[in-house]
Design an enzyme around this catalytic site. Structure first.
Site, PDB file in Angstrom:
ATOM      1  N   GLY A 190       5.876 -27.162  -7.389  1.00 13.63           N
ATOM      2  CA  GLY A 190       5.049 -26.964  -7.828  1.00 13.63           C
ATOM      3  C   GLY A 190       4.431 -28.450  -7.698  1.00 13.63           C
ATOM      4  O   GLY A 190       3.737 -29.598  -8.540  1.00 13.63           O
ATOM      5  N   SER A 225       6.402 -24.197  -3.541  1.00 14.40           N
ATOM      6  CA  SER A 225       5.295 -24.760  -2.831  1.00 14.40           C
ATOM      7  C   SER A 225       5.064 -24.524  -1.368  1.00 14.40           C
ATOM      8  O   SER A 225       4.624 -25.306  -0.273  1.00 14.40           O
ATOM      9  CB  SER A 225       5.721 -26.045  -2.738  1.00 14.40           C
ATOM     10  OG  SER A 225       5.941 -27.351  -3.929  1.00 14.40           O
ATOM     11  N   HIS A 240      14.542 -17.379 -13.683  1.00 15.14           N
ATOM     12  CA  HIS A 240      13.567 -18.607 -13.252  1.00 15.14           C
ATOM     13  C   HIS A 240      14.107 -19.860 -13.368  1.00 15.14           C
ATOM     14  O   HIS A 240      14.624 -20.688 -14.402  1.00 15.14           O
ATOM     15  CB  HIS A 240      12.343 -18.636 -13.163  1.00 15.14           C
ATOM     16  CG  HIS A 240      10.902 -19.338 -12.355  1.00 15.14           C
ATOM     17  ND1 HIS A 240      11.051 -20.372 -12.614  1.00 15.14           N
ATOM     18  CD2 HIS A 240      11.076 -19.114 -11.237  1.00 15.14           C
ATOM     19  CE1 HIS A 240      10.305 -21.434 -11.647  1.00 15.14           C
ATOM     20  NE2 HIS A 240      10.215 -20.729 -11.022  1.00 15.14           N
ATOM     21  N   ASN A 286       4.413 -15.839  -8.527  1.00 11.98           N
ATOM     22  CA  ASN A 286       4.462 -15.572  -9.735  1.00 11.98           C
ATOM     23  C   ASN A 286       3.581 -16.097 -10.672  1.00 11.98           C
ATOM     24  O   ASN A 286       3.563 -17.443 -10.354  1.00 11.98           O
ATOM     25  CB  ASN A 286       6.138 -16.551  -9.907  1.00 11.98           C
ATOM     26  CG  ASN A 286       6.634 -16.773 -11.426  1.00 11.98           C
ATOM     27  OD1 ASN A 286       5.856 -15.999 -11.738  1.00 11.98           O
ATOM     28  ND2 ASN A 286       7.715 -17.628 -11.332  1.00 11.98           N
ATOM     29  N   LYS A 325       4.063 -17.447 -13.456  1.00  7.92           N
ATOM     30  CA  LYS A 325       4.344 -17.839 -14.293  1.00  7.92           C
ATOM     31  C   LYS A 325       2.734 -17.600 -15.624  1.00  7.92           C
ATOM     32  O   LYS A 325       1.804 -16.699 -16.277  1.00  7.92           O
ATOM     33  CB  LYS A 325       4.048 -19.544 -14.109  1.00  7.92           C
ATOM     34  CG  LYS A 325       5.029 -18.942 -12.975  1.00  7.92           C
ATOM     35  CD  LYS A 325       5.179 -21.275 -12.344  1.00  7.92           C
ATOM     36  CE  LYS A 325       6.326 -21.368 -11.351  1.00  7.92           C
ATOM     37  NZ  LYS A 325       6.060 -22.503 -10.916  1.00  7.92           N
ATOM     38  N   GLU A 368      12.404 -22.373 -14.495  1.00  8.18           N
ATOM     39  CA  GLU A 368      11.879 -23.317 -16.038  1.00  8.18           C
ATOM     40  C   GLU A 368      12.121 -22.440 -17.213  1.00  8.18           C
ATOM     41  O   GLU A 368      12.035 -22.633 -17.964  1.00  8.18           O
ATOM     42  CB  GLU A 368       9.853 -22.741 -15.213  1.00  8.18           C
ATOM     43  CG  GLU A 368       9.341 -23.707 -14.268  1.00  8.18           C
ATOM     44  CD  GLU A 368       8.534 -22.589 -14.348  1.00  8.18           C
ATOM     45  OE1 GLU A 368       7.893 -21.864 -14.433  1.00  8.18           O
ATOM     46  OE2 GLU A 368       8.090 -23.564 -13.150  1.00  8.18           O
ATOM     47  N   GLU A 381      15.587 -21.629  -5.298  1.00 10.00           N
ATOM     48  CA  GLU A 381      13.960 -22.789  -5.837  1.00 10.00           C
ATOM     49  C   GLU A 381      14.348 -23.593  -6.435  1.00 10.00           C
ATOM     50  O   GLU A 381      14.957 -23.287  -7.075  1.00 10.00           O
ATOM     51  CB  GLU A 381      13.064 -21.152  -6.439  1.00 10.00           C
ATOM     52  CG  GLU A 381      12.217 -20.586  -6.533  1.00 10.00           C
ATOM     53  CD  GLU A 381      11.247 -19.942  -7.544  1.00 10.00           C
ATOM     54  OE1 GLU A 381      10.142 -19.584  -6.693  1.00 10.00           O
ATOM     55  OE2 GLU A 381      11.528 -20.286  -8.189  1.00 10.00           O
TER      56      GLU A 381
HETATM   57  P1  13P Z   1       5.076 -23.048  -6.371  1.00 13.38           P
HETATM   58  O1  13P Z   1       5.082 -22.294  -5.613  1.00 13.38           O
HETATM   59  O2  13P Z   1       3.824 -23.580  -7.508  1.00 13.38           O
HETATM   60  O3  13P Z   1       5.421 -24.527  -5.942  1.00 13.38           O
HETATM   61  O4  13P Z   1       6.358 -22.811  -7.237  1.00 13.38           O
HETATM   62  C1  13P Z   1       7.336 -22.309  -6.878  1.00 13.38           C
HETATM   63  C2  13P Z   1       8.192 -21.150  -8.182  1.00 13.38           C
HETATM   64  O5  13P Z   1       8.403 -21.444  -8.949  1.00 13.38           O
HETATM   65  C3  13P Z   1       7.890 -19.807  -8.544  1.00 13.38           C
HETATM   66  O6  13P Z   1       8.897 -18.765  -8.743  1.00 13.38           O
END
Ligand code: 13P
Length: 253
Positions: free
Chosen positions: A174, A214, A96, A9, A11, A98, A168
């Protein structure tokens, strides 16, 4: 035995020019692995057209990061399922954290989008996960159960077989702070139980449940070794062909 499924992903990262470079390099590095593992990338909308051409015949599938719950019309800034399908998109990330956190997406909207995607012929990757505050307050199971039921409301067993779930934990996204394999497995086992209770064991045994938060080349193997972790939804570590291909190879190795 479920086939592992790793999704990148991206983003809101990579211009179309950068995306072409990244995916061209990735395709070379993961050549021939598609028998052993399913791989997809979800780049920004603005890059899908160009990336789609590069991915043709590569064994790496194309996904999008979101879609509208409407078919077409006066919805400024939205992207429809038909637009994605037209570009060769197969998967779509829905709900997601976010999107939930910054854009107010609710379980109700997420289930609407999931049903819409399925009806159009896209395969949803539905995300659920608790915040640190919720975990520390002992509410993880409640939050996961509520999000599972709400986000997948109205899906039939047939729909569920076409749907991937991504667990997640918001506190691991992140942050560099991944859930330990045991912590992740505990939640994945809960999700598997919810799948059994809602859709029956035969369906639950087939559904892919990805872990996200992560995941890196050096922790992928021990996460994937857990019985209910069937792949990963990868953010930061999918932005570099070398690191992402190493993560993919370590997952199966
Ligand atoms: P990271 O791998 O950067 O922690 O992000 C995970 C994520 O939100 C994938 O959708």
């Amino acid at each position: 035995m479920r086939k592992l499924f790793i999704t990148g992903n991206w983003k809101m990262n990579k211009t179309a020019t950068e995306a072409v470079q990244l995916v061209s390099a990735l395709v070379k590095k993961v050549e021939g692995l598609s028998d052993k593992i399913d791989i997809a990338v979800c780049p920004p909308f603005t890059t899908l057209d160009r990336i789609s051409t590069i991915l043709k015949g590569s064994g790496v599938s194309l996904g999008a990061q979101n879609l509208s719950d409407k078919a077409s019309g006066a919805y400024t800034g939205e992207i429809s399922a038909a637009m994605l399908l037209d570009l060769g998109v197969k998967y779509v990330i829905i709900g997601h954290s976010e999107r939930r956190q910054y854009y107010g997406e609710t379980d109700e909207l997420i289930s609407k989008k999931a049903k819409f995607a399925l009806g159009a012929g896209l395969l949803p990757i539905v995300c659920i996960g608790e915040t640190l505050q919720e975990r520390e307050a002992g509410k993880m199971s409640n939050v996961i159960t509520t999000q599972f039921k709400g986000s997948l409301a109205g899906l039939t067993a047939e729909d569920m077989l076409k749907t991937t779930i991504a667990y997640e934990p918001v506190w691991a996204i992140g942050t560099g702070k991944t859930a330990s394999p045991d912590q992740a497995q505990e939640v994945h086992a809960l999700i598997r139980k919810l799948l059994v209770d809602t859709f029956g064991k035969a369906v639950a045994d087939k559904v892919i449940v990805q872990y996200g938060g992560s995941v890196k080349a050096d922790n992928a193997k021990e996460l994937m070794a857990k019985p209910d972790i069937d792949g990963a939804l990868v953010g930061g570590a999918s932005l570099d062909a070398e690191g992402f291909s190493a993560l993919i190879k370590n997952s199966i190795g």
